[in-house]
Scaffold this active site. Structure first.
Site, PDB file in Angstrom:
ATOM      1  N   LYS A 202       0.851  -1.195   0.000  1.00 44.07           N
ATOM      2  CA  LYS A 202       0.000   0.000   0.000  1.00 44.07           C
ATOM      3  C   LYS A 202       0.885   1.243   0.000  1.00 44.07           C
ATOM      4  O   LYS A 202       1.820   1.348   0.818  1.00 44.07           O
ATOM      5  CB  LYS A 202      -0.881  -0.055   1.250  1.00 44.07           C
ATOM      6  CG  LYS A 202      -2.160   0.710   1.158  1.00 44.07           C
ATOM      7  CD  LYS A 202      -3.031   0.320   2.347  1.00 44.07           C
ATOM      8  CE  LYS A 202      -4.280   1.127   2.424  1.00 44.07           C
ATOM      9  NZ  LYS A 202      -4.989   0.894   3.687  1.00 44.07           N
TER      10      LYS A 202
HETATM   11  C1  E4P Z   1      -8.345   1.930   3.937  1.00 41.82           C
HETATM   12  O1  E4P Z   1      -7.475   1.421   3.313  1.00 41.82           O
HETATM   13  C2  E4P Z   1      -8.142   2.610   5.224  1.00 41.82           C
HETATM   14  O2  E4P Z   1      -7.390   1.753   6.048  1.00 41.82           O
HETATM   15  C3  E4P Z   1      -9.429   2.895   5.940  1.00 41.82           C
HETATM   16  O3  E4P Z   1     -10.552   2.502   5.213  1.00 41.82           O
HETATM   17  C4  E4P Z   1      -9.511   4.275   6.509  1.00 41.82           C
HETATM   18  O4  E4P Z   1     -10.731   4.417   7.184  1.00 41.82           O
HETATM   19  P1  E4P Z   1     -10.997   5.609   8.218  1.00 41.82           P
HETATM   20  O5  E4P Z   1     -11.162   6.865   7.440  1.00 41.82           O
HETATM   21  O6  E4P Z   1     -12.264   5.218   8.911  1.00 41.82           O
HETATM   22  O7  E4P Z   1      -9.807   5.651   9.137  1.00 41.82           O
END
Ligand code: E4P
Length: 218
Positions: free
Chosen positions: A85
């Site tokens: 990522k």
């Molecule tokens: C996705 O890859 C992220 O880890 C996640 O969905 C972020 O979510 P949040 O905005 O609730 O922290």
């Protein structure tokens, strides 16, 4: 549509994977920090990869492309199902291009606009993660972003998968499904909310009461 669990809690991942509810996992540095303790993050990633039969997004923390490629290469070597990522920055996209050319799967994260999603796709991203909830939080239209990216990717025959992220409630999931996002990542709370419906509970209660009144056994 693939459903990913957005957590680094291995027990939560095992529970959902054993029930056949999820196709993979996403993590981020904040989620990893929650389970950090005294342990080695690489052990956590390997335990997650072992617990689920599907892609596991593991995020780099370097800010420069060279550092991201170095971290990403090490993460990808941990298990076959690791997806690296990367943040949606100029360096992140450079690293995406370099890792893609080495056959590493990538998830470009922190996407907040359709042009950003186009650029990530051109860098070879396997997944793009548009953040719905965080756009809603600042008065934006998170779902509109998913629809725009779907339209752009369809217009140009782009096969980068749209991974709807920052999902806060079941309606986000319903709308992502109807727009045609390829995947969605959900915190455990939202995953289990999807299972529930008051009429399911009420119906089951009535079925069992009727059956009990017969006094018979199955
Ligand atoms: C996705 O890859 C992220 O880890 C996640 O969905 C972020 O979510 P949040 O905005 O609730 O922290």
């Amino acid at each position: 549509m693939k459903i990913f669990l957005d957590t680094a809690e291995v027990s939560e991942i095992r529970r959902a994977a054993d029930a056949g509810l999820i196709d993979g996992v996403t993590t981020n540095p904040s989620l990893m920090a929650k389970v950090a303790g005294d342990g080695d993050p690489q052990d956590t990633f390997m335990a997650i990869c072992d617990a689920v039969d599907g892609p596991v997004s593991a995020e780099v923390v370097a800010l420069d492309a060279e550092g991201m490629v170095e971290e990403g290469t090490r993460l990808a070597a941990l298990a076959d199902n690791i997806v690296v990522k990367l943040p949606l920055t100029e360096d992140g996209l450079r690293a995406c291009r370099a890792l893609t050319s080495k056959g590493v799967k990538t998830n470009v994260t922190l996407c907040f606009s359709a042009p950003q999603a186009l650029l990530a796709a051109k860098a070879g991203a396997t997944y793009i993660s548009p953040f719905i909830g965080r756009l809603d939080d600042i008065g934006g239209e998170g779902m509109e972003l998913i629809a725009q990216i779907r339209q752009v990717y369809d217009n140009y025959g782009i096969d980068t998968q749209i991974l709807a992220a920052s999902i806060r409630h079941p309606l986000h999931m319903v709308e992502s499904m109807t727009i045609g996002a390829d995947c969605a990542t959900l915190p455990p709370k939202v995953l289990y909310q999807l299972l529930k419906h008051p009429l399911t509970d009420k119906g089951l209660e009535a079925f069992l009461a009727d059956w009990k009144s017969t006094g018979k056994e199955l």
